[in-house]
Design a protein around this motif. Structure first.
Motif, PDB file in Angstrom:
ATOM      1  N   LEU A 124       0.794  -1.227   0.000  1.00  0.00           N
ATOM      2  CA  LEU A 124       0.000   0.000   0.000  1.00  0.00           C
ATOM      3  C   LEU A 124       0.827   1.277   0.000  1.00  0.00           C
ATOM      4  O   LEU A 124       0.262   2.369   0.095  1.00  0.00           O
ATOM      5  N   SER A 125       2.131   1.157  -0.110  1.00  0.00           N
ATOM      6  CA  SER A 125       2.990   2.337  -0.080  1.00  0.00           C
ATOM      7  C   SER A 125       2.570   3.346  -1.144  1.00  0.00           C
ATOM      8  O   SER A 125       2.384   3.003  -2.321  1.00  0.00           O
ATOM      9  N   GLY A 126       2.390   4.590  -0.708  1.00  0.00           N
ATOM     10  CA  GLY A 126       2.008   5.657  -1.622  1.00  0.00           C
ATOM     11  C   GLY A 126       0.537   5.709  -1.950  1.00  0.00           C
ATOM     12  O   GLY A 126       0.111   6.553  -2.754  1.00  0.00           O
ATOM     13  N   ARG A 127      -0.263   4.838  -1.353  1.00  0.00           N
ATOM     14  CA  ARG A 127      -1.706   4.806  -1.616  1.00  0.00           C
ATOM     15  C   ARG A 127      -2.483   5.307  -0.408  1.00  0.00           C
ATOM     16  O   ARG A 127      -2.079   5.102   0.739  1.00  0.00           O
ATOM     17  N   ASP A 128      -3.584   5.961  -0.657  1.00  0.00           N
ATOM     18  CA  ASP A 128      -4.497   6.373   0.405  1.00  0.00           C
ATOM     19  C   ASP A 128      -5.534   5.268   0.603  1.00  0.00           C
ATOM     20  O   ASP A 128      -6.275   4.940  -0.330  1.00  0.00           O
ATOM     21  N   VAL A 129      -5.572   4.722   1.806  1.00  0.00           N
ATOM     22  CA  VAL A 129      -6.497   3.628   2.111  1.00  0.00           C
ATOM     23  C   VAL A 129      -7.264   3.993   3.370  1.00  0.00           C
ATOM     24  O   VAL A 129      -6.671   4.387   4.374  1.00  0.00           O
ATOM     25  N   ARG A 135      -3.636  -5.990  -1.825  1.00  0.00           N
ATOM     26  CA  ARG A 135      -3.959  -5.134  -2.972  1.00  0.00           C
ATOM     27  C   ARG A 135      -5.323  -5.481  -3.560  1.00  0.00           C
ATOM     28  O   ARG A 135      -6.076  -4.604  -3.975  1.00  0.00           O
ATOM     29  N   LEU A 171      -7.186  -2.129  -2.875  1.00  0.00           N
ATOM     30  CA  LEU A 171      -7.027  -1.314  -4.072  1.00  0.00           C
ATOM     31  C   LEU A 171      -7.944  -1.715  -5.205  1.00  0.00           C
ATOM     32  O   LEU A 171      -8.293  -0.889  -6.046  1.00  0.00           O
ATOM     33  N   ASP A 172      -8.340  -2.983  -5.241  1.00  0.00           N
ATOM     34  CA  ASP A 172      -9.129  -3.470  -6.375  1.00  0.00           C
ATOM     35  C   ASP A 172     -10.595  -3.686  -6.064  1.00  0.00           C
ATOM     36  O   ASP A 172     -11.372  -4.030  -6.953  1.00  0.00           O
TER      37      ASP A 172
END
Length: 254
Positions: free
Chosen positions: A99-104, A243, A247-248
């Motif tokens: 998740l690095s660099g992602r807003d979750v 992910r 993310l998906d």
């Protein structure tokens, strides 16, 4: 195997679980059973340099599932002492890679930790199901999933996290769908039910309540986890699962 049960629970379920485990496995470190008053805690294991601790709620410790819950936690201790990758790989490290660099959102991040727990549970239950009958576990998975499906408010990010051994009030439909995938993966991995079992109906209902979660994708991922992965293999699988969920989940599932 040295198992000592603290006050507040009958020792028989824990000693019985130890006897079952001892038919195939042993523990080098002693086990201390600590009974907690909070009924929502269920069970969890802590590991120290010279012993393990099995934490369990008083309600669970005196339930009909006490022996099975204890056996599951003892199996986690076996995996830890084996140095099994599922129990040595840092969840925080894998989630950072995924998740690095992602807003979750916090809700999904919490669920990602639960997904990691499911992956460890698969490996623990590979042990429990090799030494104990499966009928009570299947019934338990069915009852927990039925409660979560009935409690789900419908599609959407509401409620709190729930796993196969813990169902919270207002069960979140997204993680309930993943829980359904875990339950089916476990029973299919060990050939425990037939195609007409009620678990499949419950899983379909859970999937319908969470249309953005790939329930079949998670079932396949859990079911096909390698028996003895390297840390790299397990980290890869955990990154993939994270992910897929965080993310998906916004795309159409399956």
């Amino acid at each position: 195997m040295d198992v000592r049960v603290g006050a507040g629970a009958p020792p028989d379920p824990f000693l019985g679980a130890a006897d079952l485990l001892a038919t195939e496995h042993d523990l080098d470190r002693p086990v201390r059973v600590r009974v907690r008053d909070d009924p929502d805690e269920r069970t969890w294991t802590a590991h120290y340099d010279d012993h393990h601790v099995l934490n369990i709620s008083r309600q669970a410790a005196t339930s009909a599932m006490a022996r099975e819950l204890a056996l599951h936690e003892l199996a986690h201790m076996v995996r830890y002492e084996q140095g099994h990758a599922s129990h040595t790989q840092s969840t925080d490290e894998a989630l950072f890679l995924a998740l690095s660099g992602r807003d979750v959102e916090r809700r999904k991040l919490t669920h990602c930790y639960q997904i990691a727990n499911h992956m460890r549970d698969i490996y623990a239950d590979d042990i429990t199901l090799s030494v104990a009958p499966a009928a009570k576990l299947v019934q338990f998975l069915e009852s927990q999933l039925a409660a979560a499906v009935a409690d789900a408010p419908g599609p959407g990010p509401t409620g709190a996290a729930a796993d196969s051994r813990r169902v919270s009030v207002g069960a979140d439909p997204d993680i309930t769908a993943v829980n359904a995938a875990f339950a089916l993966a476990l029973v299919e991995r060990h050939g425990l039910i037939d195609a007409e079992h009620r678990l499949y109906d419950l899983a379909r209902a859970a999937a319908a309540d969470a249309p953005t979660v790939g329930m079949e994708t998670f079932k396949r991922l859990f079911r096909t986890l390698g028996e003895d992965p390297s840390e790299s293999d397990f980290r890869r699988d955990l990154v993939t699962a994270t992910r897929e969920y965080a993310l998906d989940a916004g795309r159409a599932a399956d």
